[in-house]
Motif scaffolding. Structure first.
Motif, PDB file in Angstrom:
ATOM      1  N   GLU A 147       0.823  -1.217   0.000  1.00 41.24           N
ATOM      2  CA  GLU A 147       0.000   0.000   0.000  1.00 41.24           C
ATOM      3  C   GLU A 147       0.856   1.266   0.000  1.00 41.24           C
ATOM      4  OE1 GLU A 147       1.000  -0.998   4.177  1.00 41.24           O
ATOM      5  OE2 GLU A 147       0.245  -2.156   2.477  1.00 41.24           O
ATOM      6  N   TYR A 148       2.139   1.140   0.412  1.00 44.86           N
ATOM      7  CA  TYR A 148       3.026   2.303   0.366  1.00 44.86           C
ATOM      8  C   TYR A 148       3.138   2.846  -1.056  1.00 44.86           C
ATOM      9  CZ  TYR A 148       7.314   4.962  -0.129  1.00 44.86           C
ATOM     10  OH  TYR A 148       8.216   5.931  -0.474  1.00 44.86           O
ATOM     11  N   PHE A 182      -4.501   5.611   6.729  1.00 47.25           N
ATOM     12  CA  PHE A 182      -3.166   5.054   6.963  1.00 47.25           C
ATOM     13  C   PHE A 182      -2.334   6.002   7.817  1.00 47.25           C
ATOM     14  CE2 PHE A 182      -4.661   3.260   2.987  1.00 47.25           C
ATOM     15  CZ  PHE A 182      -4.336   1.921   3.105  1.00 47.25           C
ATOM     16  N   ASP A 183      -1.525   5.424   8.688  1.00 48.53           N
ATOM     17  CA  ASP A 183      -0.540   6.181   9.458  1.00 48.53           C
ATOM     18  C   ASP A 183       0.771   6.105   8.680  1.00 48.53           C
ATOM     19  OD1 ASP A 183       1.211   7.301  11.246  1.00 48.53           O
ATOM     20  OD2 ASP A 183       0.922   5.805  12.824  1.00 48.53           O
ATOM     21  N   PHE A 184       1.265   7.248   8.212  1.00 47.24           N
ATOM     22  CA  PHE A 184       2.462   7.236   7.372  1.00 47.24           C
ATOM     23  C   PHE A 184       3.746   7.096   8.187  1.00 47.24           C
ATOM     24  CE2 PHE A 184       5.414   8.726   4.079  1.00 47.24           C
ATOM     25  CZ  PHE A 184       4.859   8.121   2.954  1.00 47.24           C
ATOM     26  N   LYS A 185       3.678   7.340   9.476  1.00 49.12           N
ATOM     27  CA  LYS A 185       4.888   7.336  10.296  1.00 49.12           C
ATOM     28  C   LYS A 185       5.653   6.009  10.240  1.00 49.12           C
ATOM     29  CE  LYS A 185       6.610   8.470  14.925  1.00 49.12           C
ATOM     30  NZ  LYS A 185       6.247   8.991  16.275  1.00 49.12           N
ATOM     31  N   PRO A 186       4.987   4.845  10.269  1.00 46.78           N
ATOM     32  CA  PRO A 186       5.748   3.597  10.209  1.00 46.78           C
ATOM     33  C   PRO A 186       6.591   3.453   8.942  1.00 46.78           C
ATOM     34  CG  PRO A 186       3.545   3.161  11.016  1.00 46.78           C
ATOM     35  CD  PRO A 186       3.553   4.583  10.551  1.00 46.78           C
ATOM     36  N   TYR A 187       6.112   3.975   7.819  1.00 46.99           N
ATOM     37  CA  TYR A 187       6.915   3.919   6.591  1.00 46.99           C
ATOM     38  C   TYR A 187       8.093   4.877   6.688  1.00 46.99           C
ATOM     39  CZ  TYR A 187       2.270   2.297   5.093  1.00 46.99           C
ATOM     40  OH  TYR A 187       1.062   1.658   5.007  1.00 46.99           O
ATOM     41  N   ASP A 219      10.295  13.330  12.432  1.00 46.52           N
ATOM     42  CA  ASP A 219      10.482  11.900  12.725  1.00 46.52           C
ATOM     43  C   ASP A 219      11.331  11.244  11.642  1.00 46.52           C
ATOM     44  OD1 ASP A 219       8.468  11.498  15.064  1.00 46.52           O
ATOM     45  OD2 ASP A 219       7.308  12.545  13.538  1.00 46.52           O
ATOM     46  N   PHE A 220      11.035  11.577  10.391  1.00 45.76           N
ATOM     47  CA  PHE A 220      11.793  11.007   9.275  1.00 45.76           C
ATOM     48  C   PHE A 220      13.253  11.435   9.339  1.00 45.76           C
ATOM     49  CE2 PHE A 220      13.572  11.892   5.030  1.00 45.76           C
ATOM     50  CZ  PHE A 220      13.718  10.583   4.585  1.00 45.76           C
ATOM     51  N   VAL A 221      13.500  12.717   9.559  1.00 43.24           N
ATOM     52  CA  VAL A 221      14.868  13.228   9.584  1.00 43.24           C
ATOM     53  C   VAL A 221      15.677  12.542  10.683  1.00 43.24           C
ATOM     54  CG1 VAL A 221      16.289  15.258  10.059  1.00 43.24           C
ATOM     55  CG2 VAL A 221      14.303  15.448   8.536  1.00 43.24           C
ATOM     56  N   ALA A 222      15.059  12.355  11.840  1.00 46.44           N
ATOM     57  CA  ALA A 222      15.773  11.729  12.961  1.00 46.44           C
ATOM     58  C   ALA A 222      16.216  10.316  12.615  1.00 46.44           C
ATOM     59  CB  ALA A 222      14.883  11.727  14.201  1.00 46.44           C
ATOM     60  N   VAL A 223      15.336   9.547  11.981  1.00 41.70           N
ATOM     61  CA  VAL A 223      15.690   8.164  11.649  1.00 41.70           C
ATOM     62  C   VAL A 223      16.650   8.127  10.462  1.00 41.70           C
ATOM     63  CG1 VAL A 223      14.787   5.894  11.015  1.00 41.70           C
ATOM     64  CG2 VAL A 223      13.513   7.340  12.596  1.00 41.70           C
ATOM     65  N   LEU A 224      16.504   9.048   9.514  1.00 47.32           N
ATOM     66  CA  LEU A 224      17.453   9.128   8.398  1.00 47.32           C
ATOM     67  C   LEU A 224      18.870   9.331   8.920  1.00 47.32           C
ATOM     68  CD1 LEU A 224      18.008   9.478   5.280  1.00 47.32           C
ATOM     69  CD2 LEU A 224      17.670  11.927   5.655  1.00 47.32           C
ATOM     70  N   GLN A 225      19.027  10.223   9.889  1.00 50.85           N
ATOM     71  CA  GLN A 225      20.353  10.490  10.444  1.00 50.85           C
ATOM     72  C   GLN A 225      20.917   9.276  11.169  1.00 50.85           C
ATOM     73  OE1 GLN A 225      19.155  13.993  12.675  1.00 50.85           O
ATOM     74  NE2 GLN A 225      20.183  15.366  11.242  1.00 50.85           N
TER      75      GLN A 225
END
Length: 378
Positions: A147-148, A182-187, A219-225
């Motif tokens: 679904e992503y 959909f919650d986009f945060k998990p992706y 949230d995305f930036v933190a995990v990307l780093q």
């Protein structure tokens, strides 16, 4: 004939000064001779780069409408945003037609989570069939969350583009309802997803914010780093290193709504610091489209005197095949369809004409005289 190697800045200075009709002695008579000489060299470089950009433009624009609608639209929209020239209006319309077609299809066929998943599964098959490592990585990472591909690749991208034009789909409430399921945060916070889709996720988290939906940018930036710590760069394959750099450039691009607004250099200081420290590695380990994106990132922040920007411009200018008047692929392919992305980026890098909030239905009405069916003013 392809230029083999970008000369050093000193060589460029010598070559440039040899072409002008004044002598060093004349400059020596003034207190600011070095500044004047430097300014002259920079002006000569800028003129040369603009000429290079025009060569590439001529190559593509002579055959622009032999390309498919998506590629022609990609090129035309960027050139419109750079130049505000109405000659690109037809290509922009092609992009609008693509957006309308995608949203019309989704609005008519997708109503449930199950249908969204099935849509993604059908799209996933195209990745399964490709043998390139990046495609296989994307298939493996996404096969349990198809679904992503529906949400990020098709729905969000086209809703955001319509929004940039000042438009929305006539069934906008239905489409937003699909997003809300959909919650986009998990992706966006899955390290494996980031390793496969860093640039795309950077776009998508900003599109969600742009549309006033979920805000998971931080949230995305933190995990990307955390996924790509700078200290581990040497352990990355060239493909994964490029994926990291793409993710960083697309954070900046998406924040600008794709060349429509300047970005605050302070907000992205950590990225510019990284680029400055690692430009040599970027120039040797990534392809020309990535290098061009790094340079454009500096233009979006108004960092016009950056040596990193200068390095990217010199490298891209000397990647142009002067017989074909375009930048070929790394394996020597000159097909316009496949090469449009790297070449339009090269045009922008070598002849930057600023940011423009364009085209929009309110500010550029001639472009929107015949809006494709399904799109309405927002």
């Amino acid at each position: 004939m392809q230029r083999k190697k970008a000369p050093s800045l000193l060589t460029l200075a010598i070559l440039g000064l040899a072409q002008v009709t004044f002598s060093y002695d004349a400059f020596a008579k003034t207190a600011d001779s070095q500044t004047q000489a430097s300014t002259a060299v920079i002006a000569l470089q800028a003129t040369r780069y603009q000429e290079d950009a025009e060569l590439i433009k001529k190559t593509f624009e002579e055959q622009l409408y032999t390309l498919n609608a998506e590629t022609a639209g990609h090129y035309g929209l960027r050139m419109y945003r750079q130049t505000l020239n109405p000659k690109y209006s037809a290509a922009v319309w092609s992009d609008m037609a693509r957006v309308a077609s995608t949203l019309n299809n989704i609005a008519a066929t997708v109503h449930t989570k199950e249908q969204a998943k099935k849509y993604g599964e059908d799209k996933l098959e195209t990745y399964k069939e490709k043998n390139k490592p990046r495609s296989q990585l994307r298939y493996q990472v996404t096969k349990d969350k198809p679904e992503y591909l529906f949400l990020g690749i098709d729905l969000l991208s086209t809703m955001a583009r319509a929004n940039e034009y000042g438009l929305k789909h006539q069934d906008d409430s239905h489409l937003r309802g699909l997003l809300g399921q959909f919650d986009f945060k998990p992706y966006a916070t899955d390290p494996d997803m980031i390793r496969a889709w860093a640039a795309q996720l950077a776009n998508q988290v900003y599109w969600l914010r742009q549309l006033g939906e979920q805000d998971v940018v931080d949230d995305f930036v933190a995990v990307l780093q955390k996924t790509y710590p700078d200290s581990k760069d040497k352990e990355l394959s060239d493909q994964q290193f490029s994926n990291k750099i793409y993710g960083l450039t697309h954070l900046i691009f998406a924040a600008s709504e794709y060349y429509q607004h300047p970005v605050d250099p302070k907000e992205f200081a950590w990225i510019y610091t990284y680029f400055d420290k690692n430009i040599d590695q970027i120039l040797t380990r990534t392809k020309n489209d990535v290098i061009a994106e790094v340079g454009i990132s500096y233009l979006l922040a108004g960092k016009l005197n950056s040596s990193t920007l200068a390095d990217t411009q010199a490298t891209i200018a000397h990647a142009i095949d002067m017989d074909k008047n375009m930048i070929p692929s790394t394996d020597g392919d000159y097909e316009l369809q496949k090469g449009e992305h790297r070449n339009v980026l090269a045009i922008m890098l070598l002849h930057w004409q600023g940011v423009h909030n364009a085209p929009t239905v309110n500010n550029h009405p001639p472009v929107f005289k015949n809006v494709p069916y399904g799109l309405v003013e927002k």
